[in-house]
Design a protein around this motif. Structure first.
Motif, PDB file in Angstrom:
ATOM      1  N   PHE A  44       0.987  -1.119  -0.108  1.00  8.35           N
ATOM      2  CA  PHE A  44       0.024   0.062  -0.111  1.00  8.35           C
ATOM      3  C   PHE A  44       0.873   1.196   0.025  1.00  8.35           C
ATOM      4  CE2 PHE A  44      -3.487  -2.801   1.491  1.00  8.35           C
ATOM      5  CZ  PHE A  44      -4.112  -2.742   0.539  1.00  8.35           C
ATOM      6  N   TRP A  45       1.818   1.334   0.815  1.00  6.97           N
ATOM      7  CA  TRP A  45       2.719   2.525   0.932  1.00  6.97           C
ATOM      8  C   TRP A  45       3.171   2.880  -0.385  1.00  6.97           C
ATOM      9  CZ3 TRP A  45       3.467   7.074   2.942  1.00  6.97           C
ATOM     10  CH2 TRP A  45       4.874   7.505   2.840  1.00  6.97           C
ATOM     11  N   PRO A  46       4.049   1.736  -1.060  1.00  4.15           N
ATOM     12  CA  PRO A  46       4.676   2.175  -2.527  1.00  4.15           C
ATOM     13  C   PRO A  46       3.755   2.302  -3.345  1.00  4.15           C
ATOM     14  CG  PRO A  46       5.349  -0.110  -1.551  1.00  4.15           C
ATOM     15  CD  PRO A  46       4.194   0.505  -0.486  1.00  4.15           C
ATOM     16  N   ALA A  47       2.478   1.800  -3.572  1.00  5.71           N
ATOM     17  CA  ALA A  47       1.499   2.016  -4.326  1.00  5.71           C
ATOM     18  C   ALA A  47       0.928   3.445  -4.412  1.00  5.71           C
ATOM     19  CB  ALA A  47       0.294   1.072  -4.540  1.00  5.71           C
ATOM     20  N   SER A  48       0.762   3.825  -2.840  1.00  2.00           N
ATOM     21  CA  SER A  48       0.335   5.204  -2.907  1.00  2.00           C
ATOM     22  C   SER A  48       1.291   6.418  -3.108  1.00  2.00           C
ATOM     23  CB  SER A  48      -0.341   5.492  -1.368  1.00  2.00           C
ATOM     24  OG  SER A  48       0.891   5.161  -0.623  1.00  2.00           O
ATOM     25  N   GLN A  49       2.454   5.865  -3.046  1.00  2.00           N
ATOM     26  CA  GLN A  49       3.805   6.779  -3.235  1.00  2.00           C
ATOM     27  C   GLN A  49       3.811   6.926  -4.960  1.00  2.00           C
ATOM     28  OE1 GLN A  49       6.526   8.511  -1.540  1.00  2.00           O
ATOM     29  NE2 GLN A  49       4.590   8.271  -0.150  1.00  2.00           N
ATOM     30  N   ALA A  50       3.574   6.058  -5.631  1.00  2.00           N
ATOM     31  CA  ALA A  50       3.828   5.770  -7.040  1.00  2.00           C
ATOM     32  C   ALA A  50       2.621   6.626  -7.480  1.00  2.00           C
ATOM     33  CB  ALA A  50       3.414   4.432  -7.513  1.00  2.00           C
TER      34      ALA A  50
ATOM     35  N   ILE B 130       7.542  -1.283  -8.492  1.00  2.00           N
ATOM     36  CA  ILE B 130       9.026  -1.419  -8.214  1.00  2.00           C
ATOM     37  C   ILE B 130      10.132  -0.229  -7.879  1.00  2.00           C
ATOM     38  CG2 ILE B 130      10.024  -3.302  -9.671  1.00  2.00           C
ATOM     39  CD1 ILE B 130      10.255  -1.437 -12.099  1.00  2.00           C
ATOM     40  N   LEU B 131       9.681   0.882  -8.440  1.00  2.00           N
ATOM     41  CA  LEU B 131      10.396   1.994  -8.062  1.00  2.00           C
ATOM     42  C   LEU B 131      10.186   2.524  -6.310  1.00  2.00           C
ATOM     43  CD1 LEU B 131      12.396   3.810 -10.192  1.00  2.00           C
ATOM     44  CD2 LEU B 131      11.221   5.585  -8.899  1.00  2.00           C
ATOM     45  N   PRO B 132       8.986   2.765  -6.124  1.00  2.00           N
ATOM     46  CA  PRO B 132       8.542   2.703  -4.731  1.00  2.00           C
ATOM     47  C   PRO B 132       8.870   1.719  -3.910  1.00  2.00           C
ATOM     48  CG  PRO B 132       6.599   3.060  -6.063  1.00  2.00           C
ATOM     49  CD  PRO B 132       7.577   2.779  -6.951  1.00  2.00           C
ATOM     50  N   THR B 133       8.829   0.709  -4.142  1.00  2.00           N
ATOM     51  CA  THR B 133       8.947  -0.577  -3.197  1.00  2.00           C
ATOM     52  C   THR B 133      10.465  -0.758  -2.957  1.00  2.00           C
ATOM     53  OG1 THR B 133       7.070  -1.540  -4.134  1.00  2.00           O
ATOM     54  CG2 THR B 133       8.493  -2.999  -2.635  1.00  2.00           C
ATOM     55  N   PHE B 134      11.360  -0.369  -4.015  1.00  2.00           N
ATOM     56  CA  PHE B 134      12.606  -0.292  -3.913  1.00  2.00           C
ATOM     57  C   PHE B 134      13.093   0.759  -2.800  1.00  2.00           C
ATOM     58  CE2 PHE B 134      16.781   1.420  -5.131  1.00  2.00           C
ATOM     59  CZ  PHE B 134      17.652   0.557  -5.012  1.00  2.00           C
ATOM     60  N   LYS B 135      12.665   1.743  -2.878  1.00  2.00           N
ATOM     61  CA  LYS B 135      12.652   2.949  -2.145  1.00  2.00           C
ATOM     62  C   LYS B 135      12.642   2.674  -0.866  1.00  2.00           C
ATOM     63  CE  LYS B 135      12.549   7.836  -1.563  1.00  2.00           C
ATOM     64  NZ  LYS B 135      12.150   7.891   0.034  1.00  2.00           N
ATOM     65  N   VAL B 136      11.319   1.873  -0.367  1.00  2.00           N
ATOM     66  CA  VAL B 136      10.832   1.375   1.079  1.00  2.00           C
ATOM     67  C   VAL B 136      12.138   0.461   1.451  1.00  2.00           C
ATOM     68  CG1 VAL B 136       9.182  -0.049   2.298  1.00  2.00           C
ATOM     69  CG2 VAL B 136       8.590   1.534   0.802  1.00  2.00           C
ATOM     70  N   VAL B 137      12.499  -0.489   0.620  1.00  2.00           N
ATOM     71  CA  VAL B 137      13.316  -1.492   1.061  1.00  2.00           C
ATOM     72  C   VAL B 137      14.709  -0.682   1.537  1.00  2.00           C
ATOM     73  CG1 VAL B 137      14.767  -3.385   0.156  1.00  2.00           C
ATOM     74  CG2 VAL B 137      12.431  -3.385  -0.260  1.00  2.00           C
ATOM     75  N   ASP B 139      14.873   2.479   2.494  1.00  2.00           N
ATOM     76  CA  ASP B 139      14.910   3.033   3.814  1.00  2.00           C
ATOM     77  C   ASP B 139      15.020   2.217   4.715  1.00  2.00           C
ATOM     78  OD1 ASP B 139      14.586   5.534   2.337  1.00  2.00           O
ATOM     79  OD2 ASP B 139      12.572   5.501   2.417  1.00  2.00           O
ATOM     80  N   LEU B 140      14.540   1.191   4.682  1.00  2.00           N
ATOM     81  CA  LEU B 140      14.621   0.065   5.923  1.00  2.00           C
ATOM     82  C   LEU B 140      15.989  -0.474   5.934  1.00  2.00           C
ATOM     83  CD1 LEU B 140      11.161  -1.732   5.324  1.00  2.00           C
ATOM     84  CD2 LEU B 140      11.777  -0.365   7.029  1.00  2.00           C
ATOM     85  N   ASN B 141      16.794  -0.318   5.012  1.00  2.00           N
ATOM     86  CA  ASN B 141      18.313  -0.801   5.280  1.00  2.00           C
ATOM     87  C   ASN B 141      18.318  -2.151   5.047  1.00  2.00           C
ATOM     88  OD1 ASN B 141      20.521   1.032   5.342  1.00  2.00           O
ATOM     89  ND2 ASN B 141      19.773   1.389   7.695  1.00  2.00           N
ATOM     90  N   LEU B 142      17.418  -2.617   4.171  1.00  2.00           N
ATOM     91  CA  LEU B 142      17.242  -4.132   3.696  1.00  2.00           C
ATOM     92  C   LEU B 142      18.025  -4.381   2.339  1.00  2.00           C
ATOM     93  CD1 LEU B 142      13.690  -4.948   4.846  1.00  2.00           C
ATOM     94  CD2 LEU B 142      16.001  -5.745   5.753  1.00  2.00           C
ATOM     95  N   LEU B 143      18.591  -3.213   1.719  1.00  2.00           N
ATOM     96  CA  LEU B 143      19.205  -3.814   0.365  1.00  2.00           C
ATOM     97  C   LEU B 143      20.345  -4.819   0.560  1.00  2.00           C
ATOM     98  CD1 LEU B 143      19.553  -0.060  -1.435  1.00  2.00           C
ATOM     99  CD2 LEU B 143      17.763  -2.089  -1.871  1.00  2.00           C
ATOM    100  N   ASP B 144      20.594  -5.636  -0.476  1.00  2.00           N
ATOM    101  CA  ASP B 144      21.591  -6.434  -0.367  1.00  2.00           C
ATOM    102  C   ASP B 144      21.462  -7.324   0.947  1.00  2.00           C
ATOM    103  OD1 ASP B 144      23.389  -6.405  -2.600  1.00  2.00           O
ATOM    104  OD2 ASP B 144      24.271  -4.381  -1.658  1.00  2.00           O
ATOM    105  N   SER B 145      20.305  -7.885   1.258  1.00  2.00           N
ATOM    106  CA  SER B 145      19.807  -8.841   2.314  1.00  2.00           C
ATOM    107  C   SER B 145      19.053  -9.775   1.852  1.00  2.00           C
ATOM    108  CB  SER B 145      19.383  -8.167   3.342  1.00  2.00           C
ATOM    109  OG  SER B 145      18.125  -7.805   3.415  1.00  2.00           O
ATOM    110  N   TYR B 146      18.810 -11.202   2.502  1.00  2.00           N
ATOM    111  CA  TYR B 146      17.972 -11.979   2.086  1.00  2.00           C
ATOM    112  C   TYR B 146      16.474 -11.368   2.071  1.00  2.00           C
ATOM    113  CZ  TYR B 146      21.626 -15.692   1.471  1.00  2.00           C
ATOM    114  OH  TYR B 146      22.698 -16.246   0.986  1.00  2.00           O
ATOM    115  N   TRP B 147      16.267 -10.617   3.497  1.00  2.00           N
ATOM    116  CA  TRP B 147      15.214 -10.205   3.751  1.00  2.00           C
ATOM    117  C   TRP B 147      14.491  -9.245   2.684  1.00  2.00           C
ATOM    118  CZ3 TRP B 147      12.438 -12.999   6.608  1.00  2.00           C
ATOM    119  CH2 TRP B 147      12.974 -13.704   7.889  1.00  2.00           C
ATOM    120  N   GLY B 148      15.467  -8.414   2.272  1.00  2.00           N
ATOM    121  CA  GLY B 148      15.024  -7.440   1.239  1.00  2.00           C
ATOM    122  C   GLY B 148      14.570  -7.983  -0.125  1.00  2.00           C
ATOM    123  N   MET B 149      15.135  -9.394  -0.271  1.00  2.00           N
ATOM    124  CA  MET B 149      14.960  -9.714  -1.432  1.00  2.00           C
ATOM    125  C   MET B 149      13.736 -10.552  -1.469  1.00  2.00           C
ATOM    126  SD  MET B 149      18.773 -11.313  -1.993  1.00  2.00           S
ATOM    127  CE  MET B 149      18.767 -12.431  -3.432  1.00  2.00           C
TER     128      MET B 149
END
Lengths: 308, 282
Positions: A44-50, B130-137, B139-149
């Motif tokens: 939801f958060w990313p979708a709303s961001q988009a 993809i783009l905003p979800t990438f940003k969330v990941v 921001d959560l410091n999960l890049l380059d981790s199994y959790w982020g993947m």
């Protein structure tokens, strides 16, 4: 796979709860919490961001943003590149759906006639389903490599000049074939299941009346599997729209000269390579609208099938 | 069979065998390419019959780094794919079972609200956000981790619906009996619901394992550390390097390694696979 539609009964709230249930407590909240937290944070958060970003324009340094209402969308639909990608995606997904469904239908119609060896045949036909799109791309690239490809050798021998790296039409044909190849297994399973659920007595009655195999297929079997065909059409289009990123990235990266750049590839490319946040967000929103539309279409079909 | 027409039966077999040959041909070529040495794989026409270098290539692919000596080996990439595929499959099953349990067996505020929230995720495939979800990941410091993947892929509307459907078919008497025996909700979940949905869990696992194993776009975005690459990313990198050094024997060997686990799962658990496909998508 983006998933299937909601089962019919889901919309009748009363039927969703057990008559006997547990006493109210905090527990159910804890039970749904993991799924809901992930849904909010990563969906939801990313979708709303988009959605929000699709109304903004950011300068090249990301220092200031301006709210521009529908400018991004207007720009998008006036951009010949975007409209081209739209057209291409329509052509690509319909071709993939048609080839994958037609081949699967022929194979299923044949398999339906076979008593002995049917399971073996099924096993041998279904496993491409398990192959990753990016791998399918790699395999087909290898077979059609302009210098080494086994098929290119054959094509050259009969006088056809093949180089998908330069020729856009050939590139498009290749990504369609690779994407359709992977999807045949899935369609086959659903077609064969639908054909086998047709009462044998119906087909026997037609046979007694003198209808040959072809006539039985066109007048009985085919009409009865129409709901399945329609369902598969939607699933195949969704697959071609969203799950073929790997095929295209492995084979052509959208080239040559954007000839194979479909919508999903363009969102990725504009966002991560071109760094056009507003434009990419607007494209995401358009794609979301398409998924919602396709899901609704799928729904209506399920509803009709239940009444049927 | 309705009538005995040998010609048509023969035609049916012939068509299917031809179909299988066409469908299987790319895999055959992959296998053949993986069994020759690098030099042979640069000579036109490439062979159609296997050579004798299969195990040599296997050893090279598994132990030599992809893209340079310090790069990860195919063994590492396969392990990463296995870890992420298991995390995705198990994660989806666990959180979906828990939420389906809550929605079916409890009456609580916002129950339908939660249900619809889960439902809407159907319409938000990762490719469109993809783009905003990438940003969330990020921001959560999960890049380059199994959790982020894995975490952003783990919510599952289809799995939740399937378990809801399964739980609804379990007779109410089971709960009544459990309650008479003094079992609390979690005890009921462990001792009755899980054992009773065993086959559905297995069927779903097959589908989700393949889904997880074949992920490409998402791990590609999340990982910059090559030791976390999955096998699908490895293949793509090998293809890129093929422009300069076309070691097709090693590329195709790696491709073969990448497809063996999911294909094995489908073939050996075929019944479960078909059940999983038809039940989650119908």
């Amino acid at each position: 796979m983006t998933g299937g539609p909601l089962p019919h009964s889901a919309r009748r709230n009363e039927h969703m709860l057990k008559r006997v249930h547990f006493k109210p407590s905090l527990l159910p909240f804890l039970l749904v919490a993991p799924q809901i937290v992930i849904t909010i944070v990563f969906f939801f958060w990313p979708a709303s961001q988009a959605l929000y970003q699709s109304f903004l324009v950011e300068d090249a340094f990301g220092l200031s943003t301006e709210f521009v209402w529908f400018d991004n969308f207007i720009e998008l639909f006036q951009d010949p590149h975007y409209l081209g990608a739209f057209q291409r995606t329509a052509y690509f997904s319909l071709s993939v759906a048609f080839i994958a469904m037609f081949s699967a239908l022929v194979l299923a119609a044949m398999a339906d006639r076979i008593v002995r060896g049917a399971t073996t045949y099924r096993t041998l036909l279904i496993w491409p389903y398990a192959i990753a799109p990016v791998l399918a791309g790699a395999l087909w690239v290898f077979m059609f490599d302009p210098t080494l490809g086994i098929f290119v050798y054959a094509l050259n021998a009969i006088g056809i000049d093949w180089n998908y790296k330069l020729n856009g039409d050939q590139a498009m044909t290749l990504v369609i074939l690779a994407s359709a190849w992977k999807q045949i297994a899935y369609n086959f399973l659903f077609f064969i299941a639908a054909m086998q659920s047709i009462p044998r007595s119906l087909i026997e009655a037609a046979a007694i009346d003198g209808a040959g195999p072809l006539r039985r297929f066109t007048t009985i079997i085919f009409p009865l599997i129409t709901p399945t065909s329609f369902f598969l059409l939607v699933v195949n289009v969704v697959y071609a729209f969203f799950d073929t990123f790997g095929v295209i990235d492995a084979m052509t990266q959208g080239g040559p000269a954007n000839a194979t750049q479909i919508l999903v590839y363009k969102v990725y490319y504009d966002g991560f390579v071109g760094l056009d946040l507003g434009g990419s967000a607007a494209q995401s929103v358009v794609l979301m609208a398409i998924v919602i539309l396709l899901t609704v279409v799928q729904f209506r079909f399920i509803e009709r099938k239940v009444e049927y | 069979m309705i009538e005995n027409r040998p010609l048509i039966t023969f035609l049916a077999h012939a068509t299917i065998i031809l179909g299988i040959a066409i469908v299987a041909f790319p895999i055959w070529i992959t296998f053949v390419a993986a069994s020759h040495d690098a030099v042979r794989m640069t000579q036109v026409p490439i062979p159609l019959w296997p050579g004798d270098q299969f195990f040599v290539n296997l050893k090279i692919a598994l132990t030599r780094g992809l893209g340079g000596a310090q790069g990860p080996t195919a063994a590492t990439l396969l392990l990463n794919s296995l870890i992420t595929a298991l995390m995705i499959a198990v994660g989806k099953i666990v959180i979906s079972m828990l939420s389906a349990f809550a929605i079916v067996y409890f009456r609580f505020p916002f129950r339908m609200g939660f249900f619809w929230m889960i439902f809407v995720t159907l319409m938000l495939p990762v490719e469109v956000r993809i783009l905003p979800t990438f940003k969330v990941v990020a921001d959560l410091n999960l890049l380059d981790s199994y959790w982020g993947m894995t975490l952003p892929l783990i919510a599952s509307a289809t799995a939740t619906f399937m378990f809801r459907q399964v739980f609804l078919t379990i007779p109410d008497e089971m709960l009544e009996a459990a309650r008479i025996d003094g079992a609390g909700p979690m005890r009921f979940f462990w001792d009755i619901l899980i054992p009773m949905s065993r086959t559905n869990i297995a069927a779903l696992f097959v589908i989700l394992f393949i889904y997880g194993w074949n992920q490409y776009l998402w791990p590609l975005l999340i990982t910059t550390d090559s030791s976390l690459y999955t096998i699908t990313i490895g293949i793509k990198n090998l293809l890129n390097s093929a422009e300069l050094t076309p070691e097709w024997n090693i590329i195709m060997m790696t491709a073969l390694l990448a497809m063996i686990p999911p294909v094995l799962v489908v073939v050996t658990m075929q019944k479960m696979f078909v059940k999983g496909l038809t039940e989650t998508d119908k």
